[in-house]
Enzyme design. Structure first.
Site, PDB file in Angstrom:
ATOM      1  N   ARG A 163       0.829  -1.208   0.000  1.00  0.00           N
ATOM      2  CA  ARG A 163       0.000   0.000   0.000  1.00  0.00           C
ATOM      3  C   ARG A 163       0.864   1.259   0.000  1.00  0.00           C
ATOM      4  NH1 ARG A 163      -2.321  -3.951  -0.679  1.00  0.00           N
ATOM      5  NH2 ARG A 163      -4.491  -4.486  -0.228  1.00  0.00           N
ATOM      6  N   GLU A 200       2.150   1.669  -3.379  1.00  0.00           N
ATOM      7  CA  GLU A 200       1.062   2.186  -4.208  1.00  0.00           C
ATOM      8  C   GLU A 200       0.902   3.691  -4.023  1.00  0.00           C
ATOM      9  OE1 GLU A 200      -2.496  -0.308  -4.459  1.00  0.00           O
ATOM     10  OE2 GLU A 200      -3.638   1.468  -3.895  1.00  0.00           O
ATOM     11  N   SER A 212      14.579  15.186   2.074  1.00  0.00           N
ATOM     12  CA  SER A 212      15.625  14.234   2.460  1.00  0.00           C
ATOM     13  C   SER A 212      15.031  12.970   3.100  1.00  0.00           C
ATOM     14  CB  SER A 212      16.573  14.875   3.457  1.00  0.00           C
ATOM     15  OG  SER A 212      17.604  13.959   3.802  1.00  0.00           O
TER      16      SER A 212
END
Lengths: 149, 149, 149, 149, 149, 149, 149, 149, 149, 149
Positions: free
Chosen positions: B90, B93, B116
């Site tokens: 997830r 994704e 960063s």
């Protein structure tokens, strides 16, 4: 004939560059967060009819493009599985380096399940800092437990 | 002979399961956030000598393992470029669907540069919600502008 | 020392072959569906303490293995991204050939969102047919709409 | 000159968006299920002459496109081996997480062989549920045993 | 403890080399074609109890290995997606160079559907030829038409 | 300007669909097997001048395309290393499942070497069968032994 | 139990390092070129019985290893599709940069077909040169024309 | 506007087919070997101004294309990492099967270092042979030792 | 309509070839190093308004292209993950061969952290040498330590 | 039996951690730069006999390991084509972002050819800087022009 949502995304991005439009201004006109509106303009979310018409006016899109904006798109905004762009790569690196940590801590707190990427929101802000300003991102996703059956 | 940091990670994980240890308790003893301590225990961060000794005591590690914990490890905690575990996927994704959005909005606010992943912190919390509790994650990374030269 | 859940899965599979155990019998003892129990035995789901102890008894597992069964595992049961086994490949083929169809029809019925693979169940049955029996599989997953934010 | 079935698929999809056509209405006119008709329109199945002519009328296709619809296409509807679209990915995830389970249970019930993806049908329906409606999918494939020789 | 069918395959291959056994002799004892028996010995097919016991006797396998031979295996006999071995690569090359031809001609003769790789047999023979003997391979697979639904 | 053999292949395929030509009729006119002629039309083999002119007449190709047909093409007819089309995939599956078997049996019969994919022919036929017609394919390739040096 | 030819290759290489053996000396004893003998020792070619026994004596191999040397091996000597070792990569680079040139020139001279990698030999020599010695490699492979059928 | 060297390569190849030009004749006019000239025409080498003008005349290229021929190109002439064309694949196979052999023998003769692919030449010739003509290829590359530092 | 920064890069490269412009001259006019300016012209860096206008004048770009030059681009200048061009590959090889060395030595000197690729500069110079001139490259990147949190 | 150079590398790394050895001290004893010595210890370079014996003494290696250190190794120090470790990834990113720039500038200065990665040296130093110390790396590689032939 407009053959795909990607073609509409290219029209939007080209218009944005040509006319010097800001995403946050688009978001204000559409009345949603800048995060959701940008994702939708970049072909990842589905506009309502009213939202699509506002976007169509801002980016001077033809009617067919406005129709495409209301169709659920094939999602995924990166050209390669491992992104080459340094800004986006740093996020991939966070998933790679901290992925097992995130998994362990969510399971420790919630048990087996996932953090939803659908019932999900994101907020990106500047965090002022004398040692150099920071990007602060708040992600919020519903916890979905695995059900037994 | 312990040949790699991965071997130490496997010892730690096996001890954690065998003895029923919680990451948050380890973090409390070591005196850093649960996020950093878990990442370090999973082979992604470098312990100081004092921290390594505490970890060694908790997980009953041999001296050689305690030495390994103080060496900067080869990082990356996932077995495949695209993770198969649903919880970690997830997150991948989110990078895939929202990656271009994150890029656009950080550039709109800060100009060209990156957020960063080194001067970086993460905080994972439960957010209570009547419609189902949520996982709230706050990421904070210093903005680093590209320099011209 | 048992270093991973995969090691426990290998113990279970070896015991099953050696002792001629059937998955449906394991399921009956544990009191969940054969689909969920098999997935859990193959290292994809998390057992409760009581369930793990039953499994431990059936497969004659050591205590340390029983502890591992109660830990949320790193999921993913296939050795390659495109499965080589013909039975499993046919499922991958269904996703490949019908994937865009499934997407279109779910969106036509429900709007933009997904069918959950977490709040999900599966039922596999024999369907008798004079032209050759069929495998009937019923999948049920909660529809999760994308939220705007 | 129309060089490929993909070109016809793009024409159909563009016409569908432009004219606001629904797949279920196309299916009703063609007289097959919405699942089969959508797959055929998306370039995965072969139309009969009569079916192709109906589709040609609905989507206002030129004769050459109607001819292409009657040719067995090169199948596969996804742009990458691991799909990036979240809805389709969830299906890939089901294959990944439950693949070994499906294999075990079909073999336990039927012996060695496969569930056909050719002598196959699919039915997608809304399942009303007070906790949130569900997507119910019924898959039916003939069991094909390996033959010895 | 034997953890997988692959372990049994390695035992069989090692015994074959050590004892100088020929596949065709194994086939004669088991009473199936040399093609099917070799595939089964190499971990691709499922033996009946009687067949497994003959194989166990020939290759001097322990009982646990004989049990494994009766379990439907995870199939796929090549270490990489594109095979590196020249003999096997030539077959992959045939699929690559003639694949579209095979597809066109089967569709021209039979319509849309596939040639089954399950209801399938193979026969490998020496074809004497004054210009150099040839390998003749006859493949026979049931044609399976796509069904409409 | 025609830039590649692929462009000629697309012309041929488009003409075939548009005009309803059959591969077996093209083969009869050219005077070679339907297997070789189809492969050549699909860009995998080199036509002689006379053959190219017949093909040019059948498919109404410009002179430049007829010239391209006489040039040895860059071969390989599949868009991905693992084919997604189910008919072609079944052949890939045969190589994957039976590859090691084919290797063992050819070596047992002939010693170390390969079955040529160049000095090679293929014949595809319908095999009538009351349980469902079968596709029978005969492959014949010269055995080439490794030479020592 | 020796499970694979790779295990024998590792024994040979370890013995070579331990005992300081040179490939050219092995070749002289076996009576073939250093190129063929090295390839055979590295698991790419099949030894005759006499040759295997000489190799077994030189490298002090057990009988089972000597048996393995007489079995046609699964060929392919590189761990990755694109080699990482600089010496071997340069050869891959030659194929990549000059591959299309080699193809064009062989076709110009011989017509459509291939240069055999089976009826093939290789000779590697030092070519003295005042500007720095050169590696001279002569490859010789039979030309195999495609046959029409 | 000509956007890349690849565009020039396509112009050259199309002109060669259209006009029936031979690479060896181009080489004779340019005054270099057929191997180098073909590589340069196929976009892998850089022409001098004089050479580019000769090529421009032979292939009837516009001035802009002649300018491109004098720019060092992005090299690599194959569309995939593992080539699908059988002629080129055989070369890849040689690298795969004999790569470790080549490495061992060059190191045995020269010590650690590489055979240059830059200070490199190649000569392709027909070798007459009563058992079938052979392709003879002579490669010559400077040996470059690793330097210590 | 210019749809992407890549389109602008192609315009710049084509103009450079057509007009014979040198990167060092562009750098001198823009007033930054040749390394930064070339990277920016090749689509990897963001120009200021003044810099973009100079570049626009030199390469005769339309206004829309000049606008694109001021937008942070999606970075990554190579067509494949492992570069095929020999010059660029040598750099990849350095990372591959010396990567673990670089990691060890930076950690030995600085502790755990990275050398920034953002706060970074590069200088490429000719180093005269009687044994053949050398390319000298100086890289300078800020050390960024991991922070604990 | 030590089967590979990788085994020796693992011994060296384990001894270094166990005994707290610094690479710069090893380099001082061996009398080469810390960069070359570290690369050699990590399995990328070949030691002379004298150097190998010093290394063997420092890391307490058995004689067989000392023999392995004198053999040219199969090079490549990274586990994946795209490195996951952030420090090493930054170098890969430099190649990806600046690769085309490096190529253009070396060609502008030297013509077509490469910067050698064999006749090559590297020097890594701390560069003090009030805004945060920097890592300075100097690379020097001989320019090798392509030769015509």
């Amino acid at each position: 004939m407009i053959e795909s949502r990607e073609a509409v995304t290219r029209m939007i991005v080209a218009a944005k560059v040509r006319k010097g439009i800001k995403w946050s201004d688009v978001a204000a006109e559409i009345g949603q967060s800048k995060e959701w509106v940008t994702a939708a303009c970049l072909g990842q979310m589905t506009f309502s009819k009213a939202q699509a018409e506002i976007a169509g006016r801002i980016f001077e899109l033809p009617d067919e493009a406005v129709a495409w904006l209301q169709i659920a798109p094939y999602k995924g905004s990166l050209p390669t599985a491992v992104p080459t762009d340094p800004l986006i790569y740093r996020w991939y690196e966070v998933v790679n380096v901290y992925g097992s940590t995130i998994k362990e801590l969510i399971h420790e707190e919630f048990g087996d399940g996932i953090m939803s990427a659908i019932d999900f929101s994101m907020d990106i802000q500047r965090e002022e800092d004398p040692k150099g300003d920071r990007v602060k991102v708040v992600l919020s996703g519903k916890f979905l437990p695995y059900r037994t059956f």
